[in-house]
Design a protein around this motif. Structure first.
Motif, PDB file in Angstrom:
ATOM      1  N   GLY A 112      -7.534  -2.317   4.876  1.00 20.31           N
ATOM      2  CA  GLY A 112      -6.549  -1.375   5.393  1.00 20.31           C
ATOM      3  C   GLY A 112      -6.658  -1.161   6.889  1.00 20.31           C
ATOM      4  N   ASN A 265      -1.660 -10.927  -5.069  1.00 22.75           N
ATOM      5  CA  ASN A 265      -2.142  -9.550  -5.173  1.00 22.75           C
ATOM      6  C   ASN A 265      -1.743  -8.912  -6.498  1.00 22.75           C
ATOM      7  N   PHE A 297       2.437  -2.261  -7.319  1.00 23.20           N
ATOM      8  CA  PHE A 297       1.963  -2.801  -6.047  1.00 23.20           C
ATOM      9  C   PHE A 297       3.118  -3.271  -5.174  1.00 23.20           C
ATOM     10  N   PHE A 301       3.785  -1.170  -1.913  1.00 21.77           N
ATOM     11  CA  PHE A 301       3.530  -1.798  -0.618  1.00 21.77           C
ATOM     12  C   PHE A 301       4.742  -1.649   0.301  1.00 21.77           C
ATOM     13  N   CYS A 304       5.119   2.010   1.361  1.00 22.75           N
ATOM     14  CA  CYS A 304       4.066   2.358   2.330  1.00 22.75           C
ATOM     15  C   CYS A 304       4.410   1.815   3.714  1.00 22.75           C
ATOM     16  N   GLN A 305       4.781   0.537   3.785  1.00 17.92           N
ATOM     17  CA  GLN A 305       4.999  -0.113   5.075  1.00 17.92           C
ATOM     18  C   GLN A 305       6.347   0.258   5.700  1.00 17.92           C
ATOM     19  N   ASP A 312      -1.011  -0.237   6.566  1.00 17.43           N
ATOM     20  CA  ASP A 312      -2.129  -0.625   5.697  1.00 17.43           C
ATOM     21  C   ASP A 312      -2.042  -2.151   5.549  1.00 17.43           C
ATOM     22  N   GLY A 315      -2.505  -3.709   2.206  1.00 16.62           N
ATOM     23  CA  GLY A 315      -1.934  -2.916   1.121  1.00 16.62           C
ATOM     24  C   GLY A 315      -2.990  -2.406   0.160  1.00 16.62           C
ATOM     25  N   TRP A 317      -4.121   0.646  -0.223  1.00 21.02           N
ATOM     26  CA  TRP A 317      -3.766   1.905  -0.872  1.00 21.02           C
ATOM     27  C   TRP A 317      -2.895   1.653  -2.100  1.00 21.02           C
ATOM     28  N   PRO A 318      -1.786   0.898  -1.984  1.00 21.22           N
ATOM     29  CA  PRO A 318      -1.037   0.615  -3.218  1.00 21.22           C
ATOM     30  C   PRO A 318      -1.812  -0.219  -4.224  1.00 21.22           C
TER      31      PRO A 318
END
Length: 407
Positions: A112, A265, A297, A301, A304-305, A312, A315, A317-318
């Motif tokens: 991260g 991932n 995820f 992701f 989040c982004q 992050d 990714g 955190w996710p």
């Protein structure tokens, strides 16, 4: 016969520890393939140095906090001559096994904070997290400390179940990483003043894929060998891990529209989510849990982004935070006998334990990285960040000979 049985357990747990140790190479190469070329050496050095620092801090402090056991006795005592230590060093390989779990915390965080974090502050954070903060929560869940598990069992019929660490390892690591990333800030140029985002592509899909494969293989040691003995090992854990992994791959393949980063991932997302209930789920339930994690995820992701503007890099955190939390709750749903599970689990306990882990991790990350930000600082200078962590910190790039020829 007793010695043969103990020796088998020693070998079994040792092989598990080695498999999980190999996963740290997976963490390293996953990061190597995701970051820009100028930060690849830093990714490799961070993961290895964090493992060494984690081992030392967990040996001298963390393991005692979690389980009340120290190693300040003779070698004969450690090998089983003293009460509290099992014969033939079985207790010692169990420590090795749990150390590889503890060291996953900074390895998760590393992805991260990549590309702009100073090296020394991250080393300090590793010592604090693995020496104190992680084992405090580990001891509550796996060591029965503070009576919280006993209270959950008395109140809701079952303690909080986290067989192989969806919450204790992955969610805790992922939510600590969120605190660290928020305090650290985005990479220079990642987000434009007007609200747009600069795309930063992975440096190497093959390295990223290798990291994912290494993690997937090692994960069967992570989950299956958590049993800690030949007598306790269960093929159900292996099959559930497999089904969750492929569920994550397939759902990420669809939700991510064939994107290779999401696919590789996605496998990890499924494995993160199944850890908590891998010993009690039905394989079909594990497939559903893993499939849901792959979707979580992909969309987590992007959210989040793109929406939250949280940089992050890998990714984590996710992947570890969100999917780990899903796994903790999912164990209470799909572990129930009504859905084909083994039972012996309480949804209320799972929700409480999961929320407890999330809140604790956010607070721990805020404390550790907040103190470091106010004292040593967290970020590389703009000049060093632009130059890259490899040359700025380690004074060498990923391909030194080629770089010399290019001068």
């Amino acid at each position: 016969m007793e010695n043969t049985s103990v020796g088998g357990d020693v070998f079994f747990v040792l092989m598990g520890a080695i498999l999980v140790f190999a996963m740290h190479g997976g963490f390293a190469f996953l990061e190597v393939g995701t970051v820009r070329h100028k930060n690849q050496v830093n990714a490799l050095v961070k993961i290895l140095a964090d493992f060494a620092l984690s081992t030392v801090s967990y040996f001298f402090v963390g393991y005692f906090i979690a389980y009340g056991t120290h190693f300040f006795i003779s070698a004969a005592g450690l090998s089983g001559a003293v009460e509290g230590f099992e014969l033939q060093g079985l207790s010692l390989v169990k420590f090795f096994f749990l150390t590889t779990f503890a060291a996953a915390i900074p390895a998760i965080i590393s992805g991260g904070i990549a590309e702009r974090m100073k090296f020394a502050p991250q080393c300090f954070a590793t010592v604090a997290l693995v020496g104190v903060f992680y084992p405090l929560f580990e001891g509550i869940v796996w060591g029965g400390n503070l009576g919280i598990q006993a209270w959950l069992e008395a109140s809701f019929g079952a303690p909080f179940r986290d067989f192989a660490g969806s919450i204790v390892v992955h969610a805790v690591g992922g939510w600590i990483a969120l605190s660290a990333v928020l305090l650290l800030g985005a990479r220079t140029g990642r987000y434009r003043p007007g609200g747009g985002m600069t795309g930063i592509p992975p440096s190497s899909i093959p390295w990223l894929a290798l990291g994912s494969w290494m993690l997937c293989v090692g994960w069967f040691g992570f989950n299956v060998m958590t049993a800690a003995s030949l007598e306790g090992v269960s093929g159900l854990v292996a099959l559930n891990s497999l089904m969750a992994m492929v569920g994550g791959i397939l759902s990420a393949l669809l939700a991510g529209r064939n994107d290779p980063g999401f696919v590789h991932n996605g496998a990890l997302a499924g494995l993160v989510a199944v850890c908590a209930g891998s010993d009690i789920l039905h394989p079909i339930g594990a497939l559903v849990v893993g499939g849901a994690a792959g979707v979580i995820f992909v969309y987590g992701f992007a959210w989040c982004q793109n929406r939250l503007k949280i940089d992050d890099v890998l990714g984590v955190w996710p992947l570890h935070g969100m999917c780990g939390a899903w796994g903790g709750i999912a164990a209470g749903i799909f572990g129930a006998e009504a859905l084909g599970g083994m039972g012996g689990v309480s949804l209320a306990s799972q929700v409480i334990g999961t929320v407890m882990g999330v809140v604790y991790a956010l607070a721990a990350g805020a404390v550790v990285y907040g103190v470091l930000k106010s004292t040593t600082g967290l970020r590389l200078s703009p000049e060093d960040e632009m130059r890259g962590a490899d040359l700025s910190i380690h004074k060498i790039g990923a391909n030194p000979e080629a770089e010399i020829r290019g001068v």
